[in-house]
Design a protein around this motif. Structure first.
Motif, PDB file in Angstrom:
ATOM      1  N   GLY A  18       0.810  -1.223   0.000  1.00  0.00           N
ATOM      2  CA  GLY A  18       0.000   0.000   0.000  1.00  0.00           C
ATOM      3  C   GLY A  18       0.839   1.267   0.000  1.00  0.00           C
ATOM      4  O   GLY A  18       0.668   2.135  -0.865  1.00  0.00           O
ATOM      5  N   PRO A  19       1.775   1.417   0.945  1.00  0.00           N
ATOM      6  CA  PRO A  19       2.594   2.633   0.962  1.00  0.00           C
ATOM      7  C   PRO A  19       3.435   2.820  -0.302  1.00  0.00           C
ATOM      8  O   PRO A  19       3.617   3.944  -0.760  1.00  0.00           O
ATOM      9  CB  PRO A  19       3.493   2.446   2.192  1.00  0.00           C
ATOM     10  N   VAL A  20       3.936   1.731  -0.866  1.00  0.00           N
ATOM     11  CA  VAL A  20       4.736   1.860  -2.094  1.00  0.00           C
ATOM     12  C   VAL A  20       3.863   2.377  -3.231  1.00  0.00           C
ATOM     13  O   VAL A  20       4.269   3.281  -3.964  1.00  0.00           O
ATOM     14  CB  VAL A  20       5.392   0.519  -2.502  1.00  0.00           C
ATOM     15  N   VAL A  47      10.034  15.074  -2.053  1.00  0.00           N
ATOM     16  CA  VAL A  47      10.531  14.095  -3.023  1.00  0.00           C
ATOM     17  C   VAL A  47      11.437  13.086  -2.327  1.00  0.00           C
ATOM     18  O   VAL A  47      11.323  11.875  -2.541  1.00  0.00           O
ATOM     19  CB  VAL A  47      11.259  14.805  -4.189  1.00  0.00           C
ATOM     20  N   GLN A  48      12.329  13.562  -1.468  1.00  0.00           N
ATOM     21  CA  GLN A  48      13.238  12.666  -0.743  1.00  0.00           C
ATOM     22  C   GLN A  48      12.454  11.718   0.171  1.00  0.00           C
ATOM     23  O   GLN A  48      12.773  10.527   0.267  1.00  0.00           O
ATOM     24  CB  GLN A  48      14.256  13.470   0.080  1.00  0.00           C
ATOM     25  N   CYS A  54       9.345   4.598  -0.682  1.00  0.00           N
ATOM     26  CA  CYS A  54       9.338   3.573  -1.739  1.00  0.00           C
ATOM     27  C   CYS A  54      10.454   2.552  -1.532  1.00  0.00           C
ATOM     28  O   CYS A  54      10.231   1.342  -1.662  1.00  0.00           O
ATOM     29  CB  CYS A  54       9.453   4.214  -3.117  1.00  0.00           C
ATOM     30  N   ARG A  55      11.635   3.022  -1.196  1.00  0.00           N
ATOM     31  CA  ARG A  55      12.765   2.100  -0.992  1.00  0.00           C
ATOM     32  C   ARG A  55      12.540   1.184   0.199  1.00  0.00           C
ATOM     33  O   ARG A  55      12.730  -0.033   0.109  1.00  0.00           O
ATOM     34  CB  ARG A  55      14.053   2.899  -0.784  1.00  0.00           C
ATOM     35  N   VAL A  56      12.154   1.760   1.320  1.00  0.00           N
ATOM     36  CA  VAL A  56      11.993   0.965   2.546  1.00  0.00           C
ATOM     37  C   VAL A  56      10.872  -0.053   2.384  1.00  0.00           C
ATOM     38  O   VAL A  56      11.042  -1.243   2.671  1.00  0.00           O
ATOM     39  CB  VAL A  56      11.740   1.880   3.764  1.00  0.00           C
ATOM     40  N   TYR A  57       9.724   0.393   1.895  1.00  0.00           N
ATOM     41  CA  TYR A  57       8.598  -0.519   1.784  1.00  0.00           C
ATOM     42  C   TYR A  57       8.763  -1.525   0.647  1.00  0.00           C
ATOM     43  O   TYR A  57       8.132  -2.581   0.665  1.00  0.00           O
ATOM     44  CB  TYR A  57       7.280   0.245   1.696  1.00  0.00           C
ATOM     45  N   LEU A  97       9.227  -2.237 -10.428  1.00  0.00           N
ATOM     46  CA  LEU A  97       9.603  -1.361  -9.319  1.00  0.00           C
ATOM     47  C   LEU A  97      11.116  -1.196  -9.226  1.00  0.00           C
ATOM     48  O   LEU A  97      11.617  -0.065  -9.164  1.00  0.00           O
ATOM     49  CB  LEU A  97       9.045  -1.903  -7.992  1.00  0.00           C
ATOM     50  N   VAL A  98      11.824  -2.302  -9.241  1.00  0.00           N
ATOM     51  CA  VAL A  98      13.279  -2.265  -9.019  1.00  0.00           C
ATOM     52  C   VAL A  98      14.040  -1.740 -10.238  1.00  0.00           C
ATOM     53  O   VAL A  98      15.020  -1.011 -10.089  1.00  0.00           O
ATOM     54  CB  VAL A  98      13.787  -3.663  -8.605  1.00  0.00           C
ATOM     55  N   ALA A  99      13.587  -2.077 -11.424  1.00  0.00           N
ATOM     56  CA  ALA A  99      14.349  -1.711 -12.627  1.00  0.00           C
ATOM     57  C   ALA A  99      13.878  -0.418 -13.294  1.00  0.00           C
ATOM     58  O   ALA A  99      14.668   0.235 -13.979  1.00  0.00           O
ATOM     59  CB  ALA A  99      14.287  -2.849 -13.646  1.00  0.00           C
ATOM     60  N   LEU A 100      12.620  -0.046 -13.102  1.00  0.00           N
ATOM     61  CA  LEU A 100      12.093   1.103 -13.830  1.00  0.00           C
ATOM     62  C   LEU A 100      11.659   2.262 -12.937  1.00  0.00           C
ATOM     63  O   LEU A 100      11.873   3.421 -13.288  1.00  0.00           O
ATOM     64  CB  LEU A 100      10.919   0.667 -14.709  1.00  0.00           C
ATOM     65  N   VAL A 101      11.037   1.968 -11.808  1.00  0.00           N
ATOM     66  CA  VAL A 101      10.505   3.043 -10.962  1.00  0.00           C
ATOM     67  C   VAL A 101      11.586   3.614 -10.046  1.00  0.00           C
ATOM     68  O   VAL A 101      11.874   4.820 -10.092  1.00  0.00           O
ATOM     69  CB  VAL A 101       9.282   2.561 -10.144  1.00  0.00           C
ATOM     70  N   LEU A 102      12.170   2.776  -9.207  1.00  0.00           N
ATOM     71  CA  LEU A 102      13.140   3.276  -8.225  1.00  0.00           C
ATOM     72  C   LEU A 102      14.351   3.975  -8.853  1.00  0.00           C
ATOM     73  O   LEU A 102      14.752   5.038  -8.365  1.00  0.00           O
ATOM     74  CB  LEU A 102      13.586   2.149  -7.287  1.00  0.00           C
TER      75      LEU A 102
END
Length: 160
Positions: A18-20, A47-48, A54-57, A97-102
């Motif tokens: 949900g949070p992500v 933004v930070q 996003c990273r943590v969740y 998420l890992v390859a395109l969003v983050l």
């Protein structure tokens, strides 16, 4: 034991995914605002913060498939088509998420931090945020499809 695993799986999905999905969806417009107003420190801080969420969740979200596999094993549904499709969509969502969003979020956040937002061509930064929004939408749609499959479970004998 199955009920416990299922409860933890569902709670992990709500608390982690949900949070992500929300933070990732909020990121592109927040980045646009921050890039448009480089003198506003709160915009860059937002933004930070969204990037950190996003990273943590995303890491915490690993618990969702872990408990999902344990639940499926206990229920004896590991070979069911709906579950295999759900696993494939979950893996695809993780890749998006890992390859395109983050990475795109990180690049935009770094540009803001280094003050490159004001110097960059407005069209280029706009394109970057639009692409990020597109990939975020894909990530969210993949999770929505997984959620529907988890609820409907085609071929289920539970009557749902």
């Amino acid at each position: 034991m199955t009920k416990f695993l299922l409860a933890v799986h569902v709670l992990a999905a709500i608390v982690a995914i949900g949070p992500v999905t929300v933070a990732a969806s909020m990121f592109p417009p927040a980045a646009r605002r921050a890039l448009a107003a480089p003198e506003d420190p709160r915009a860059a801080e937002t933004v930070q913060l969204l990037l950190r969420i996003c990273r943590v969740y995303a890491v915490v979200g690993v618990a969702v498939p872990v408990f999902g596999f344990a639940t499926a094993k206990n229920m004896g549904v590991l070979g069911d088509t709906w579950l295999i499709v759900s696993i494939a969509l979950t893996a695809l969502a993780a890749v998006v998420l890992v390859a395109l969003v983050l990475p795109r979020q990180t690049a935009l956040a770094e540009a803001l931090e280094e003050g490159r937002g004001a110097e960059a061509a407005p069209a280029a930064t706009h394109r970057a945020t639009v692409r990020l929004a597109m990939f975020t939408g894909q990530f969210n749609l993949l999770w929505a499809a997984v959620t529907v499959l988890m609820i409907v479970r085609p071929g289920s004998t539970t009557g749902a």
